[in-house]
Design an enzyme around this catalytic site. Structure first.
Site, short mmCIF file in Angstrom:
data_model
loop_
_atom_site.label_atom_id
_atom_site.label_comp_id
_atom_site.label_asym_id
_atom_site.label_seq_id
_atom_site.Cartn_x
_atom_site.Cartn_y
_atom_site.Cartn_z
N HIS A 1 26.60 -10.78 28.64
CA HIS A 1 25.46 -9.92 28.94
C HIS A 1 25.10 -9.05 27.73
CE1 HIS A 1 23.60 -6.42 31.26
NE2 HIS A 1 22.77 -7.43 31.41
N ARG A 2 23.92 -9.24 27.20
CA ARG A 2 23.46 -8.57 25.96
C ARG A 2 24.50 -8.80 24.86
NH1 ARG A 2 21.89 -2.75 28.85
NH2 ARG A 2 21.12 -3.69 30.77
N GLU B 1 23.14 -13.83 26.90
CA GLU B 1 21.91 -13.24 27.44
C GLU B 1 21.43 -12.16 26.49
OE1 GLU B 1 19.61 -10.31 30.11
OE2 GLU B 1 21.36 -9.94 28.82
N GLU C 1 15.69 -13.04 28.06
CA GLU C 1 14.98 -12.33 29.13
C GLU C 1 13.71 -11.71 28.57
OE1 GLU C 1 16.98 -9.23 31.46
OE2 GLU C 1 14.99 -8.66 32.22
N LYS D 1 11.39 -9.20 28.57
CA LYS D 1 11.29 -7.84 29.11
C LYS D 1 9.87 -7.30 28.93
CE LYS D 1 15.26 -5.91 30.53
NZ LYS D 1 15.49 -6.05 31.95
N ASP E 1 17.64 -9.53 25.57
CA ASP E 1 16.34 -9.04 26.06
C ASP E 1 15.35 -8.93 24.91
OD1 ASP E 1 17.40 -7.98 28.82
OD2 ASP E 1 18.76 -7.16 27.31
N HIS F 1 16.72 -3.99 24.82
CA HIS F 1 16.57 -3.98 26.28
C HIS F 1 15.41 -3.11 26.75
CE1 HIS F 1 17.44 -2.65 30.41
NE2 HIS F 1 17.98 -3.85 30.56
N ASP G 1 29.58 -7.99 30.84
CA ASP G 1 29.71 -7.27 29.57
C ASP G 1 31.06 -7.57 28.93
OD1 ASP G 1 27.30 -5.95 30.14
OD2 ASP G 1 28.30 -4.28 31.13
#
Ligand code: G3P
Ligand code: CA
Length: 226
Positions: A7-8, A34, A101, A103, A36, A49, A221
């Protein structure tokens, strides 16, 4: 097999959405990273993000109102710069799949352009990508530009009303918050022929619970905990 999704990047260890974080995620053997994206004033697709730089950098203000030159002066943590999408793809170099993603508004088109370039010129494949968004307009726009890339519908509020839209954009997955998921939900997703991915799962017990629900992928994370 449950996909291990950073995640990120690997936010539990390094500043989110930075090259350092993506490098760490690769070291932790993630299946997918992943990240953003937003578009800045001069048109570059930047990996961040929030719509403002305040939380994750030493600067202030909206990403969309800053030139790329200005954005590059900011510290995103540990001396890292906010990367552009191409820098992340070059660094990852197909060692993991990429979940982009969308955003910010207006991200579908430039992201489509970058993916086309990497597939046509740099030996990436469309299946290396998953495009997701809470913004259905951006997802639909992406589908119109290229129906071959996998699309994921993001869900953060209780709803089962995704089936019609999923069909319309030939969605690949539903990416749902851990707060909303249960066995009925995941069964419903699977019955519609979709994959069910869950975010953001950091606790060991929750990871076991998600696996017992038979989700197809888990965003964390701390991807090594998976
Ligand atoms: O894509 C899953 C997750 O990243 C969505 O929420 O706020 O972390 O972007 P957020
Ligand atoms: Ca995200």
């Amino acid at each position: 097999m449950v996909l291990k999704i950073g995640h990120r990047g690997a936010t539990g260890y390094e500043p989110e959405n930075t090259l350092l974080s993506f490098k760490k995620a690769i070291e932790l053997n993630v299946d997918m990273i992943e990240l953003d994206v937003h578009v800045c004033k001069t048109g570059e697709v930047v990996v961040i993000h929030d719509d403002k730089v305040d939380r994750t950098t030493d600067g202030k203000g909206y990403v969309a109102k800053k030139t790329f030159q200005k954005i590059r002066t900011l510290d995103a943590g540990k001396g890292q710069k906010i990367p552009i999408l191409q820098e992340v793809l070059d660094m990852v170099d197909r060692k993991a799949k990429i979940n982009i993603e969308l955003k910010g508004k207006g991200t579908a088109k430039p992201v489509f352009g970058i993916i086309e370039k990497y597939v046509k010129e740099k030996r990436w494949s469309y299946d290396d990508f998953l495009i997701s968004s809470f913004n259905r307009h951006e997802l639909q726009k992406f589908y119109q530009l290229n129906p071959k890339v996998r699309l994921g519908i993001l869900i953060a509020r209780p709803t089962t009303r995704f089936a019609r839209f999923a069909k319309k954009i030939n969605a690949y997955s539903v990416n749902v918050s851990i707060d909303l998921i249960n066995k009925d939900f995941i069964n419903g997703v699977h019955k519609k022929g979709l994959k069910g991915f869950v975010w953001t799962v950091n606790d060991f017990k929750d990871m076991e619970r998600m696996k017992s629900l038979e989700v197809d992928g888990i965003f964390s994370d701390f991807p090594d905990r998976l």
